[in-house]
Write a protein that holds these residues in place. Structure first.
Motif, short mmCIF file in Angstrom:
data_model
loop_
_atom_site.label_atom_id
_atom_site.label_comp_id
_atom_site.label_asym_id
_atom_site.label_seq_id
_atom_site.Cartn_x
_atom_site.Cartn_y
_atom_site.Cartn_z
N GLY A 78 -1.27 -7.74 9.57
CA GLY A 78 -2.38 -6.89 9.97
C GLY A 78 -3.01 -6.14 8.81
O GLY A 78 -4.17 -5.74 8.88
N PHE A 79 -2.25 -5.93 7.75
CA PHE A 79 -2.72 -5.27 6.54
C PHE A 79 -2.33 -6.17 5.37
O PHE A 79 -1.64 -7.17 5.56
N ASP A 80 -2.71 -5.78 4.17
CA ASP A 80 -2.30 -6.49 2.97
C ASP A 80 -0.77 -6.64 3.01
O ASP A 80 -0.04 -5.65 3.10
N ARG A 81 -0.29 -7.87 2.97
CA ARG A 81 1.16 -8.12 3.10
C ARG A 81 1.99 -7.44 2.02
O ARG A 81 3.16 -7.15 2.23
N GLU A 82 1.38 -7.16 0.89
CA GLU A 82 2.12 -6.50 -0.18
C GLU A 82 2.58 -5.10 0.23
O GLU A 82 3.57 -4.59 -0.29
N LEU A 83 1.91 -4.49 1.20
CA LEU A 83 2.31 -3.16 1.66
C LEU A 83 3.68 -3.19 2.35
O LEU A 83 4.27 -2.14 2.57
N ALA A 84 4.19 -4.35 2.68
CA ALA A 84 5.53 -4.46 3.27
C ALA A 84 6.61 -4.54 2.20
O ALA A 84 7.80 -4.56 2.53
N THR A 85 6.23 -4.60 0.92
CA THR A 85 7.19 -4.72 -0.18
C THR A 85 7.38 -3.37 -0.86
O THR A 85 6.75 -2.38 -0.51
N ASP A 86 8.23 -3.36 -1.86
CA ASP A 86 8.46 -2.15 -2.66
C ASP A 86 7.85 -2.28 -4.05
O ASP A 86 8.38 -1.74 -5.01
N SER A 87 6.74 -2.98 -4.17
CA SER A 87 6.11 -3.19 -5.47
C SER A 87 5.57 -1.87 -6.02
O SER A 87 5.40 -0.89 -5.30
N ALA A 88 5.27 -1.87 -7.31
CA ALA A 88 4.68 -0.69 -7.94
C ALA A 88 3.35 -0.33 -7.29
O ALA A 88 3.04 0.85 -7.07
N GLU A 89 2.55 -1.36 -6.94
CA GLU A 89 1.26 -1.11 -6.30
C GLU A 89 1.44 -0.48 -4.93
O GLU A 89 0.68 0.40 -4.53
N THR A 90 2.46 -0.93 -4.20
CA THR A 90 2.73 -0.35 -2.89
C THR A 90 3.19 1.10 -3.02
O THR A 90 2.75 1.97 -2.26
N GLN A 91 4.04 1.37 -3.98
CA GLN A 91 4.48 2.75 -4.22
C GLN A 91 3.28 3.63 -4.57
O GLN A 91 3.18 4.76 -4.11
N GLN A 92 2.37 3.10 -5.37
CA GLN A 92 1.17 3.83 -5.74
C GLN A 92 0.30 4.09 -4.50
O GLN A 92 -0.25 5.18 -4.32
N PHE A 93 0.17 3.08 -3.63
CA PHE A 93 -0.60 3.25 -2.40
C PHE A 93 -0.03 4.38 -1.56
O PHE A 93 -0.78 5.25 -1.08
N PHE A 94 1.28 4.39 -1.33
CA PHE A 94 1.87 5.42 -0.48
C PHE A 94 1.83 6.80 -1.14
O PHE A 94 1.72 7.81 -0.44
#
Length: 190
Positions: A25-41
């Motif tokens: 439903g959203f960018d699948r990377e948001l389900a991971t613990d990547s640096a970009e995901t950490q930055q997003f949160f």
């Protein structure tokens, strides 16, 4: 029932967004613990505190973008209940808002919560100014979202390989043209 989201809701929002990302439903990377995901949160936390996301445009210029957010509980909630849904709006230039991220916990779907939450979100000040919703084509709940949007006079306006854009039926013509003619850009998580 909805209420404005705040930093105390971050764990719930993170869980709902990760669940939605894993489903597509959203960018699948948001389900991971990547640096970009950490930055997003981290940026989401800041938005919940200040009401604004800091965004970088294609030229590298930074600006603030209003991001009002809400959490949703069913009518049968008690004082210890956690929200089961989230809705975040994002300012869209001079055109009001886009309903940007929305989702209901998978354990609470198919009971009318999506319908109730969407109606409540669109009745908020930001919701009354929301012209745009994007639905991920590969999302397991995309078809349900599209049916709910139709109930609120949103119509398909553009389609890409991954996303279908919806505009509210009374959207300004200038916005319709902008959406139809905008270049398709590859996006990253932030």
């Amino acid at each position: 029932m909805i209420a404005p989201a705040h930093a105390g809701h971050l764990a719930t929002l993170r869980a709902l967004i990760r669940e939605g990302a894993a489903e597509g439903g959203f960018d699948r990377e948001l389900a991971t613990d990547s640096a970009e995901t950490q930055q997003f949160f981290a940026a989401l936390r800041q938005a919940l505190v200040t009401g604004y996301f800091v965004v970088e445009d294609a030229r590298g210029a930074l600006s603030r973008r209003a991001v009002p957010g809400y959490v949703y509980w069913p009518e049968d909630r008690n004082d210890l209940s956690q929200p089961v849904g989230v809705g975040l709006f994002r300012a869209f230039g001079d055109y009001g808002y886009e309903l940007w991220l929305t989702g209901v916990s998978t354990t609470r779907r198919r009971n009318g919560h999506g319908r109730a939450m969407l109606a409540a979100l669109l009745a908020t000040p930001a919701g009354r100014l929301a012209w745009i919703v994007r639905v991920q084509q590969r999302s397991g709940s995309g078809a349900a979202m599209e049916r709910l949007l139709a109930e609120h006079a949103f119509v398909p306006a553009r389609e890409t390989d991954t996303t279908r854009w919806y505009l509210r039926g009374d959207a300004p013509d200038t916005l319709r043209h902008r959406i139809a003619e905008a270049p398709v850009l590859q996006r990253t998580v932030h």
